[in-house]
Design a protein around this motif. Structure first.
Motif, PDB file in Angstrom:
ATOM      1  N   ASN A  24       0.851  -1.183   0.000  1.00  0.00           N
ATOM      2  CA  ASN A  24       0.000   0.000   0.000  1.00  0.00           C
ATOM      3  C   ASN A  24       0.890   1.238   0.000  1.00  0.00           C
ATOM      4  N   VAL A  32       2.169   2.319  -8.832  1.00  0.00           N
ATOM      5  CA  VAL A  32       0.942   1.623  -8.432  1.00  0.00           C
ATOM      6  C   VAL A  32       1.251   0.122  -8.412  1.00  0.00           C
ATOM      7  N   ARG A  40      -8.288   4.569   4.571  1.00  0.00           N
ATOM      8  CA  ARG A  40      -8.643   5.218   3.303  1.00  0.00           C
ATOM      9  C   ARG A  40      -8.094   6.642   3.218  1.00  0.00           C
ATOM     10  N   LEU A  77      -4.442   6.452   2.071  1.00  0.00           N
ATOM     11  CA  LEU A  77      -4.102   5.551   0.971  1.00  0.00           C
ATOM     12  C   LEU A  77      -3.962   6.310  -0.356  1.00  0.00           C
ATOM     13  N   ILE A  78      -2.858   6.056  -1.054  1.00  0.00           N
ATOM     14  CA  ILE A  78      -2.668   6.620  -2.403  1.00  0.00           C
ATOM     15  C   ILE A  78      -2.907   5.528  -3.453  1.00  0.00           C
ATOM     16  N   ALA A  79      -2.266   4.393  -3.298  1.00  0.00           N
ATOM     17  CA  ALA A  79      -2.431   3.316  -4.282  1.00  0.00           C
ATOM     18  C   ALA A  79      -2.138   1.959  -3.622  1.00  0.00           C
ATOM     19  N   GLU A  90      -5.834   2.217  -5.296  1.00  0.00           N
ATOM     20  CA  GLU A  90      -6.949   2.977  -4.720  1.00  0.00           C
ATOM     21  C   GLU A  90      -8.080   2.070  -4.232  1.00  0.00           C
ATOM     22  N   TRP A  91      -8.102   0.798  -4.672  1.00  0.00           N
ATOM     23  CA  TRP A  91      -9.173  -0.112  -4.250  1.00  0.00           C
ATOM     24  C   TRP A  91      -8.810  -0.892  -2.981  1.00  0.00           C
ATOM     25  N   SER A  92      -7.594  -0.735  -2.483  1.00  0.00           N
ATOM     26  CA  SER A  92      -7.149  -1.695  -1.459  1.00  0.00           C
ATOM     27  C   SER A  92      -7.766  -1.465  -0.077  1.00  0.00           C
ATOM     28  N   TYR A  93      -8.517  -0.375   0.110  1.00  0.00           N
ATOM     29  CA  TYR A  93      -9.205  -0.200   1.406  1.00  0.00           C
ATOM     30  C   TYR A  93     -10.467  -1.072   1.479  1.00  0.00           C
TER      31      TYR A  93
END
Ligand code: SF4
Length: 332
Positions: free
Chosen positions: A249, A264, A298, A301-303, A305-308
């Motif tokens: 992350n 990313v 969240r 988080l930068i990248a 972007e879906w990992s939260y």
């Protein structure tokens, strides 16, 4: 289904029968997730309590390095941990009070995740860890640290703890490739890890190893090599008790955005899930999985972007494993 942490029957694996580790939520769980393992082991739901022992980190204060690991945010690696370093017992009781309203039957593992939880004298460690074991509902303790922060007197103390309670020690390895470790400013290497695992094993202490997937410069083959290395067996017994695997992350407050602008780790969630399942297929079934997705807050988080979306990712992984008719250890 094989209920305990013992060598899985090789014949069963040769027959290619799926190993189903749990069906508690009505779905087949094909990964040996620690939540189910603990429930079988203790006979009740076990909830982890995130506690902050107030430790610092030798990779920030100059004794090992400065600036910290490149992916670590300024507050340390346990961003989700409770903010109660000054009064651990109170934090523990507060959390149990809240959680027991939701799960009256639950029992607990005290989990020290933030920073380096063995970076202090044995005296300080005793004052930090021993009191949490006085609570009758605390069944064990998990202590996260660096592989190069386990001097012999600390190991002896952990050995004592291990006699008294259910203990595992987490080691933040991240990769076996020393060139990546250097680029990420980990300030420890594979040799430190080997040393730590050997000493923990000689005291009968369970080890849980962290690996990060998608570090800059790492190919899928390199990640596979790291995984195979840490999962190696010694006389029918994996060298480790558990694994934490998750995507890198990129978060605000860490050194990564500046050093690798625009990086990313995984373009899509599907890409991550496919690679992860390929890896899970080569993990021996006896090894417990403690994490298969990241949990970056969240706000920072930068990248990717879906990992939260942890719940979505986990559900997708389990669904995809059923669709592929695969399971942990299938490709061994
Ligand atoms: S990840 Fe752990 S070892 Fe690395 S800087 Fe953060 S707290 Fe220290």
């Amino acid at each position: 289904m094989k209920p305990e942490n013992v060598c899985y029957d090789i014949a069963m694996m040769k027959n290619n029968e799926p190993i189903i580790f749990d069906t508690a939520d009505g779905q087949e769980l094909r990964i040996n997730m620690i939540g189910s393992w603990l429930k079988r082991h203790f006979g009740s739901k076990i909830v982890k309590l995130s506690l902050d022992g107030g430790f610092t980190c030798p990779n920030r204060d100059g004794s090992k390095g400065t600036g910290g690991c490149l992916f670590c945010s300024a507050s340390g690696s346990g961003d989700m941990a409770s903010d109660a370093a000054d009064n651990i017992t109170k934090a523990l009781k507060d959390q149990i009070r809240l959680l027991s309203a939701k799960w009256p039957e639950a029992r607990y593992m005290a989990y020290f995740q933030s920073h380096t939880n063995t970076y202090a004298s044995v005296d300080v460690l005793r004052k930090t860890f021993d009191p949490v074991l006085d609570h009758p509902d605390v069944m064990g303790i998990a202590i996260a640290t660096r592989p190069d922060c386990l001097p012999d007197d600390v190991l002896d103390y952990l050995g004592e703890l291990n006699e008294k309670t259910f203990l595992w020690t987490e080691l933040g390895l991240q990769t076996i490739h020393d060139e990546t470790a250097k680029a990420m400013n980990l300030c420890h290497n594979r040799k430190d890890y080997d040393n730590a695992v050997q000493k923990l094993r000689s005291r009968g202490i369970r080890t849980v190893t962290h690996l990060i997937l998608g570090l800059p410069g790492e190919t899928p083959e390199m990640m596979r090599e790291s995984l195979q290395y840490v999962c190696r067996s010694e006389s029918c017994e994996p060298a480790i008790f558990g694994l934490k695997l998750h995507m890198l992350n990129v978060v605000r407050g860490s050194g990564l955005p500046e050093r690798y602008p625009g990086y990313v780790p995984y373009g899509t969630m599907e890409e991550y899930i496919h690679q992860l399942i390929d890896l899970i297929e080569i993990i021996p079934p006896e090894i417990t999985l403690h994490r298969i997705s990241g949990d970056a807050p969240r706000q920072t988080l930068i990248a990717p972007e879906w990992s939260y979306k942890k719940r979505t990712i986990l559900n997708s992984i389990h669904r995809e494993m059923r669709l592929r008719n695969t399971w942990q250890g299938k490709a061994l």
